[in-house]
Design a protein around this motif. Sequence first.
Motif, PDB file in Angstrom:
ATOM      1  N   GLY A  63       0.778  -1.228   0.000  1.00  0.00           N
ATOM      2  CA  GLY A  63       0.000   0.000   0.000  1.00  0.00           C
ATOM      3  C   GLY A  63       0.811   1.280   0.000  1.00  0.00           C
ATOM      4  N   TYR A  64       2.047   1.259  -0.442  1.00  0.00           N
ATOM      5  CA  TYR A  64       2.855   2.472  -0.510  1.00  0.00           C
ATOM      6  C   TYR A  64       2.809   3.058  -1.918  1.00  0.00           C
ATOM      7  CZ  TYR A  64       4.860   1.533   4.057  1.00  0.00           C
ATOM      8  OH  TYR A  64       5.017   1.324   5.405  1.00  0.00           O
ATOM      9  N   TYR A  65       2.953   4.364  -2.007  1.00  0.00           N
ATOM     10  CA  TYR A  65       3.042   5.039  -3.295  1.00  0.00           C
ATOM     11  C   TYR A  65       4.074   6.152  -3.195  1.00  0.00           C
ATOM     12  CZ  TYR A  65       0.198   8.849  -1.401  1.00  0.00           C
ATOM     13  OH  TYR A  65      -0.272   9.898  -0.655  1.00  0.00           O
ATOM     14  N   ALA A  66       4.592   6.567  -4.340  1.00  0.00           N
ATOM     15  CA  ALA A  66       5.608   7.624  -4.359  1.00  0.00           C
ATOM     16  C   ALA A  66       4.913   8.974  -4.394  1.00  0.00           C
ATOM     17  CB  ALA A  66       6.507   7.462  -5.571  1.00  0.00           C
ATOM     18  N   ALA A  67       5.125   9.779  -3.372  1.00  0.00           N
ATOM     19  CA  ALA A  67       4.554  11.124  -3.293  1.00  0.00           C
ATOM     20  C   ALA A  67       5.691  12.132  -3.448  1.00  0.00           C
ATOM     21  CB  ALA A  67       3.850  11.321  -1.962  1.00  0.00           C
ATOM     22  N   ILE A  68       5.452  13.147  -4.250  1.00  0.00           N
ATOM     23  CA  ILE A  68       6.465  14.186  -4.456  1.00  0.00           C
ATOM     24  C   ILE A  68       6.107  15.374  -3.575  1.00  0.00           C
ATOM     25  CG2 ILE A  68       7.526  15.716  -6.135  1.00  0.00           C
ATOM     26  CD1 ILE A  68       7.243  13.557  -8.148  1.00  0.00           C
ATOM     27  N   LYS A  69       7.052  15.754  -2.737  1.00  0.00           N
ATOM     28  CA  LYS A  69       6.834  16.843  -1.801  1.00  0.00           C
ATOM     29  C   LYS A  69       6.992  18.182  -2.517  1.00  0.00           C
ATOM     30  CE  LYS A  69       9.010  16.040   2.155  1.00  0.00           C
ATOM     31  NZ  LYS A  69       9.980  15.524   3.136  1.00  0.00           N
ATOM     32  N   SER A  70       6.682  19.256  -1.843  1.00  0.00           N
ATOM     33  CA  SER A  70       6.722  20.585  -2.450  1.00  0.00           C
ATOM     34  C   SER A  70       8.138  21.016  -2.833  1.00  0.00           C
ATOM     35  CB  SER A  70       6.094  21.615  -1.515  1.00  0.00           C
ATOM     36  OG  SER A  70       6.809  21.647  -0.296  1.00  0.00           O
ATOM     37  N   ASP A  71       9.168  20.471  -2.156  1.00  0.00           N
ATOM     38  CA  ASP A  71      10.539  20.837  -2.507  1.00  0.00           C
ATOM     39  C   ASP A  71      11.114  19.957  -3.627  1.00  0.00           C
ATOM     40  OD1 ASP A  71      10.752  18.516  -1.073  1.00  0.00           O
ATOM     41  OD2 ASP A  71      12.335  19.228   0.272  1.00  0.00           O
ATOM     42  N   GLY A  72      10.309  19.034  -4.165  1.00  0.00           N
ATOM     43  CA  GLY A  72      10.729  18.222  -5.303  1.00  0.00           C
ATOM     44  C   GLY A  72      11.295  16.864  -4.947  1.00  0.00           C
ATOM     45  N   THR A  73      11.400  16.538  -3.679  1.00  0.00           N
ATOM     46  CA  THR A  73      11.924  15.236  -3.283  1.00  0.00           C
ATOM     47  C   THR A  73      10.800  14.202  -3.292  1.00  0.00           C
ATOM     48  OG1 THR A  73      11.573  15.722  -0.945  1.00  0.00           O
ATOM     49  CG2 THR A  73      13.751  16.221  -1.851  1.00  0.00           C
ATOM     50  N   GLU A  74      11.206  12.962  -3.449  1.00  0.00           N
ATOM     51  CA  GLU A  74      10.242  11.871  -3.509  1.00  0.00           C
ATOM     52  C   GLU A  74      10.211  11.148  -2.167  1.00  0.00           C
ATOM     53  OE1 GLU A  74       9.295   8.097  -6.437  1.00  0.00           O
ATOM     54  OE2 GLU A  74      11.242   9.062  -6.504  1.00  0.00           O
ATOM     55  N   GLN A  75       9.019  10.851  -1.702  1.00  0.00           N
ATOM     56  CA  GLN A  75       8.863  10.169  -0.428  1.00  0.00           C
ATOM     57  C   GLN A  75       7.811   9.076  -0.593  1.00  0.00           C
ATOM     58  OE1 GLN A  75       7.357  12.659   2.655  1.00  0.00           O
ATOM     59  NE2 GLN A  75       7.396  11.064   4.196  1.00  0.00           N
ATOM     60  N   PHE A  76       8.096   7.881  -0.051  1.00  0.00           N
ATOM     61  CA  PHE A  76       7.129   6.794  -0.104  1.00  0.00           C
ATOM     62  C   PHE A  76       6.195   6.922   1.086  1.00  0.00           C
ATOM     63  CE2 PHE A  76      10.471   5.157  -2.811  1.00  0.00           C
ATOM     64  CZ  PHE A  76       9.713   4.691  -3.878  1.00  0.00           C
TER      65      PHE A  76
END
Length: 84
Positions: A63-76
């Motif tokens: 159930g994880y997905y790659a989310a892109i934060k406002s500073d451009g980094t990727e976080q699962f």
Amino acid sequence: MTKDKNSSPGDGIRSLRTSKLFRAANFELYVRPNIVIMVLGLIGIAGCSGYLTYMKYKYEKLGYYAAIKSDGTEQFTKKTSRWD
């Protein structure tokens, strides 16, 4: 390129006279198919494909997905419901 004198119908490219360099560079054109090696290759490819499919299924089940934060980094991030 001319045909050899002792060629038989169905020999295909094996019946042509070629240089040793051409035969070395195109080895697979001159050897007869080996059923045992083909079966082992198919089992290996099917096993690798099955393992990759299994790993993808297990990853998506977490159930994880790659989310892109406002500073451009990727976080699962774990998927959550809006109702929770």
